[in-house]
Design an enzyme around this catalytic site. Structure first.
Site, PDB file in Angstrom:
ATOM      1  N   ARG A 116      27.248  44.255  29.878  1.00  0.00           N
ATOM      2  CA  ARG A 116      27.318  45.705  30.378  1.00  0.00           C
ATOM      3  C   ARG A 116      26.941  46.498  29.567  1.00  0.00           C
ATOM      4  O   ARG A 116      26.329  47.716  29.745  1.00  0.00           O
ATOM      5  CB  ARG A 116      28.626  45.953  30.803  1.00  0.00           C
ATOM      6  CG  ARG A 116      29.079  45.387  32.332  1.00  0.00           C
ATOM      7  CD  ARG A 116      30.598  45.544  32.560  1.00  0.00           C
ATOM      8  NE  ARG A 116      31.298  45.019  31.721  1.00  0.00           N
ATOM      9  CZ  ARG A 116      32.544  45.095  31.789  1.00  0.00           C
ATOM     10  NH1 ARG A 116      33.144  45.765  32.650  1.00  0.00           N
ATOM     11  NH2 ARG A 116      33.305  44.313  30.934  1.00  0.00           N
TER      12      ARG A 116
ATOM     13  N   ASP B 219      34.750  38.560  33.986  1.00  0.00           N
ATOM     14  CA  ASP B 219      35.232  39.896  34.975  1.00  0.00           C
ATOM     15  C   ASP B 219      35.232  39.380  36.269  1.00  0.00           C
ATOM     16  O   ASP B 219      34.315  38.700  36.856  1.00  0.00           O
ATOM     17  CB  ASP B 219      34.127  40.814  34.820  1.00  0.00           C
ATOM     18  CG  ASP B 219      34.326  41.639  33.429  1.00  0.00           C
ATOM     19  OD1 ASP B 219      35.292  41.260  32.469  1.00  0.00           O
ATOM     20  OD2 ASP B 219      33.414  42.277  32.520  1.00  0.00           O
TER      21      ASP B 219
ATOM     22  N   TYR C  97      23.248  34.557  30.304  1.00  0.00           N
ATOM     23  CA  TYR C  97      23.496  35.097  31.559  1.00  0.00           C
ATOM     24  C   TYR C  97      22.297  35.443  31.979  1.00  0.00           C
ATOM     25  O   TYR C  97      21.088  35.781  31.555  1.00  0.00           O
ATOM     26  CB  TYR C  97      24.127  36.394  31.077  1.00  0.00           C
ATOM     27  CG  TYR C  97      25.578  36.228  30.696  1.00  0.00           C
ATOM     28  CD1 TYR C  97      26.599  36.403  31.480  1.00  0.00           C
ATOM     29  CD2 TYR C  97      25.632  36.057  29.028  1.00  0.00           C
ATOM     30  CE1 TYR C  97      27.918  36.214  30.722  1.00  0.00           C
ATOM     31  CE2 TYR C  97      26.980  36.061  28.719  1.00  0.00           C
ATOM     32  CZ  TYR C  97      28.042  36.066  29.413  1.00  0.00           C
ATOM     33  OH  TYR C  97      29.303  36.017  28.962  1.00  0.00           O
TER      34      TYR C  97
ATOM     35  N   ASP D  99      29.223  49.539  34.619  1.00  0.00           N
ATOM     36  CA  ASP D  99      29.162  49.058  35.970  1.00  0.00           C
ATOM     37  C   ASP D  99      29.368  49.717  37.014  1.00  0.00           C
ATOM     38  O   ASP D  99      29.637  51.113  36.804  1.00  0.00           O
ATOM     39  CB  ASP D  99      29.584  47.505  35.875  1.00  0.00           C
ATOM     40  CG  ASP D  99      31.506  47.793  35.910  1.00  0.00           C
ATOM     41  OD1 ASP D  99      31.617  48.965  36.520  1.00  0.00           O
ATOM     42  OD2 ASP D  99      32.093  46.909  35.381  1.00  0.00           O
TER      43      ASP D  99
END
Length: 326
Positions: free
Chosen positions: A192, A50, A78, A92
């Site tokens: 997310r 993203d 991550y 987000d």
């Protein structure tokens, strides 16, 4: 007489380029930038990130673009920041604010239980602004056009979900709680969505404010270069041989077998599982193989015979052994 020169291999400049993607750029933006920096149009990417996300993005350059579809990039890692106390329709901070009860602390036992429930083999509803296609169109395109989508849950695996730090911060006069987390998961997992579901379980609402991918398959930030570094030194992170030997298992082959697979022909199987590199006597990768149907078939010829003889072959015509193959 002029000195003998080997024929070009077609692999000059080819390999995998691991980029540390900056925030604010799409994966396609990064590809376009790298095409200019490396002076080639032949660059593709394996998976996307993203625009808000940073970190590991794997690109194929020149002939190594053929490797991208063979890479096993099913595990990812991550680091991220989950903000409790606010929820957004995009999961987000780039979407519309839905609620903002605020949060300054959470019960440690409740937090541990909520994290545990989101670890392991779980069913996850993807983020609404995901790249999943719904009736032929990306979900994020339809959502940002004002549609309401109910995406079905999908099985994913979160092998690690650790909260490593937390702190209270103030956002527009509202106290919220930021959690720094580390996540190891399978492809198709939305961090997310983990932030959203964690906030829902704790009754505070939650969303993601920072996302950084630190690993894709065997490729990590240690392999990665920033765009600034590439501007100063435009070259691949791993050449074709390094890429193949990092991403795949290996099978040692002799000179005769190297000639065979350089022509795209198959070898006798040895019981090797998955795609693997056929490595010639000189230590270079001749082809990628995969065993099926009683044969070790070439799925990509890294050094085909049409590009000239392998470095360890004598000059002159190459005789292809008669293996009885068509």
């Amino acid at each position: 007489m002029p000195p003998h020169r080997r024929p070009p291999t077609g692999l000059d400049g080819a390999g995998l380029l691991v980029v540390d993607k900056p925030a604010g750029m799409t994966s396609h933006d990064v590809v376009a930038r790298c095409r200019k920096l490396l002076g080639t149009r032949k660059i593709g990417h394996a998976g996307t990130l993203d625009p808000m996300a940073t970190g590991v993005l794997v690109l194929g350059v020149e002939r190594a673009t053929k490797m991208l579809g063979l890479l096993s990039l099913t595990t990812k890692a991550y680091t991220a920041t989950v903000r409790l106390g606010q929820s957004f329709d995009t999961d987000d901070a780039e979407g519309e604010l839905l609620e903002a009860p605020g949060a300054t602390a959470v019960d440690p036992a409740a937090l541990a239980a909520a994290v545990a429930a989101l670890t392991g083999d779980i069913q996850q509803v993807p983020a609404s602004v995901s790249a999943l296609k719904v009736d032929g169109q990306r979900a994020h395109v339809r959502v940002r056009a004002g549609e309401q989508l109910d995406l079905p849950a999908r099985p994913v695996t979160v092998s690690r979900f650790d909260v490593v730090a937390q702190r209270v911060v103030e956002v527009d006069g509202l106290a919220v709680l930021d959690l720094d987390v580390e996540v190891d998961c399978t492809s198709g997992t939305y961090v997310r969505a983990l932030a959203r579901d964690l906030g829902a379980a704790l009754g505070t609402g939650g969303h993601l404010t920072v996302l950084r991918r630190t690993r894709v398959g065997p490729f990590t930030l240690d392999h990665a270069s920033t765009l600034e570094q590439l501007a100063d030194d435009p070259r691949v992170s791993l050449d074709a041989d390094e890429a193949a030997l990092t991403a795949f298992g290996r099978r040692e082959i002799d000179l005769e077998e190297a000639v065979v697979v350089s022509h795209g022909r198959w070898l006798e199987p040895r019981g090797v599982v998955g795609v693997h590199a056929a490595v010639g006597p000189d230590g270079r990768v001749v082809a990628l193989l995969e065993e099926s149907g009683g044969r070790a078939r070439t799925v990509m010829v890294v050094r085909p015979s049409t590009l000239g003889p392998a470095p360890d072959l004598p000059p002159g015509p190459v005789q292809v052994p008669d293996t009885g193959q068509p």
